[in-house]
Every structure is written in C-alpha cells, then in structure tokens.
Scaffold this motif. Sequence first.
Motif, mmCIF file in Angstrom:
data_model
loop_
_atom_site.group_PDB
_atom_site.id
_atom_site.type_symbol
_atom_site.label_atom_id
_atom_site.label_comp_id
_atom_site.label_asym_id
_atom_site.label_seq_id
_atom_site.Cartn_x
_atom_site.Cartn_y
_atom_site.Cartn_z
ATOM 1 N N LEU A 171 5.719 -4.012 -1.869
ATOM 2 C CA LEU A 171 7.005 -3.868 -2.374
ATOM 3 C C LEU A 171 8.025 -3.339 -1.302
ATOM 4 O O LEU A 171 8.704 -3.797 -1.180
ATOM 5 C CB LEU A 171 6.995 -2.772 -3.494
ATOM 6 N N VAL A 172 7.253 -2.491 -0.544
ATOM 7 C CA VAL A 172 8.024 -1.778 0.520
ATOM 8 C C VAL A 172 8.774 -2.849 1.477
ATOM 9 O O VAL A 172 9.644 -3.105 2.115
ATOM 10 C CB VAL A 172 7.754 -0.585 1.178
ATOM 11 N N LYS A 173 7.490 -3.637 2.182
ATOM 12 C CA LYS A 173 7.662 -4.627 3.175
ATOM 13 C C LYS A 173 8.632 -5.684 2.645
ATOM 14 O O LYS A 173 9.313 -6.231 3.070
ATOM 15 C CB LYS A 173 6.209 -5.219 3.290
ATOM 16 N N TYR A 174 8.378 -6.157 1.251
ATOM 17 C CA TYR A 174 9.393 -7.282 0.619
ATOM 18 C C TYR A 174 10.882 -6.942 0.671
ATOM 19 O O TYR A 174 11.515 -7.592 0.946
ATOM 20 C CB TYR A 174 8.757 -7.518 -0.651
ATOM 21 N N ASN A 197 12.993 -5.234 -8.945
ATOM 22 C CA ASN A 197 11.876 -5.704 -9.130
ATOM 23 C C ASN A 197 11.124 -4.665 -10.032
ATOM 24 O O ASN A 197 9.856 -4.638 -10.256
ATOM 25 C CB ASN A 197 11.023 -5.965 -7.936
ATOM 26 N N LEU A 198 11.982 -3.882 -10.872
ATOM 27 C CA LEU A 198 11.292 -2.945 -11.786
ATOM 28 C C LEU A 198 10.466 -3.706 -12.720
ATOM 29 O O LEU A 198 10.903 -4.665 -13.453
ATOM 30 C CB LEU A 198 12.463 -1.914 -12.697
ATOM 31 N N GLY A 199 9.332 -3.290 -13.109
ATOM 32 C CA GLY A 199 8.694 -4.136 -14.066
ATOM 33 C C GLY A 199 7.552 -4.883 -13.506
ATOM 34 O O GLY A 199 6.530 -5.597 -14.332
ATOM 35 N N SER A 252 5.048 -10.268 -3.293
ATOM 36 C CA SER A 252 6.080 -11.255 -4.095
ATOM 37 C C SER A 252 6.512 -10.491 -5.464
ATOM 38 O O SER A 252 5.602 -9.939 -6.088
ATOM 39 C CB SER A 252 5.536 -12.685 -4.046
ATOM 40 N N PRO A 253 7.649 -11.053 -6.111
ATOM 41 C CA PRO A 253 7.955 -10.710 -7.328
ATOM 42 C C PRO A 253 6.998 -11.251 -8.430
ATOM 43 O O PRO A 253 7.108 -10.796 -9.675
ATOM 44 C CB PRO A 253 9.186 -11.450 -7.589
ATOM 45 N N SER A 254 5.978 -11.920 -8.145
ATOM 46 C CA SER A 254 4.768 -12.022 -9.252
ATOM 47 C C SER A 254 4.123 -11.119 -9.035
ATOM 48 O O SER A 254 3.178 -10.831 -10.085
ATOM 49 C CB SER A 254 4.336 -13.561 -8.685
ATOM 50 N N GLY A 255 3.855 -10.216 -8.268
ATOM 51 C CA GLY A 255 3.163 -9.100 -8.201
ATOM 52 C C GLY A 255 3.141 -8.301 -6.846
ATOM 53 O O GLY A 255 3.214 -8.750 -5.793
ATOM 54 N N ALA A 280 4.920 0.639 -6.115
ATOM 55 C CA ALA A 280 4.315 -0.074 -7.131
ATOM 56 C C ALA A 280 3.123 0.584 -7.655
ATOM 57 O O ALA A 280 2.124 1.016 -6.789
ATOM 58 C CB ALA A 280 3.892 -1.235 -6.595
ATOM 59 N N SER A 281 2.819 0.901 -8.882
ATOM 60 C CA SER A 281 1.741 1.797 -9.251
ATOM 61 C C SER A 281 0.521 0.845 -10.132
ATOM 62 O O SER A 281 1.173 -0.267 -10.519
ATOM 63 C CB SER A 281 2.225 2.679 -10.667
#
Length: 150
Positions: free
Chosen positions: A62-65, A42-44, A53-56, A124-125
Amino acid sequence: MLKKLIVAFIILVSCGSLFANKGDKAEAAYYHTKAVSVAKANLGVPYQWGGMSPSGFDCSGLVKYSYARAGKTLNRTAAQMFYGNGYRIYNYIQPGDLMFYAPNKASNPTHVAMYIGNGKMIMASSSKGVMITSTNNPYWHPRYIGTKRI
C-alpha cells in the motif's frame, strides 16, 4: 569593480538557493499529500500478502503503491523501507510520514503505516484490509519503533 561583481554574484547565488529550497518543500508537500490521498482512495481494499495493487495490498505494498502514484519510488518491504528510504523523524510527525512497527525493539520492522494527521494512520491490516486507525491503537502502539520522512 571586480569586487562589486563578486559580491553581486554571491548575492545572486544565495537568492537562487533560497528559491530552490522553497520549491523542494512545495514538491515534498505535494507528494506527501498525493500519497495520502491515494492510500485513502483505497480504503476497504482487502489484504493480500505480497499485494501491491487495488485488487489487494499488504502493508508495504500500500505504501509503495501510494508513493509511486505520487512520483516517488520506495523499496518493497517494511524493513527495506526503514533501512533504505527517507530519514528518521524524532519529533513532529507530518502527514505522509511512514511509521514502522516490529514484534519488539530489537527486531527488524515487519509492518509499516502512513501517518495521515490528527493522530491517525492508514495501513493494510491482515484482518480488515486498508483501514484508518489511531496511532495509539492498543495493538500497534507498543510495537512502534520509529518514523521516517520520504
């Protein structure tokens, strides 16, 4: 005769627990590796407050997903993960360990990243989305408050 049966039973139970522990370690290595792989895939992806989710993603999303795709359920926020998931690590950090950050040492965690090895973490920054950075990052390093292993 009874004494021999008891000794044999104790040996059998001991051997069984040795094999069970090895299986537990193999399972843990699997889900840590899988969670890191999911996060890297999911980089980027852009930052989205509350995103899971991969939409944001936000940091804890990110960690939970990533851990959910590896078969582990985690709490939702960085603070909930810090206080409710895993156990504290004080020495050797391994890939998949969660690194927590706060505005100061007395604050609850407000940010979480996943260690990926070689002094790097993925997170996720809010400014750059899902990214890899150094654990010695000049912004995050002074805000580090601890590591937990799931």
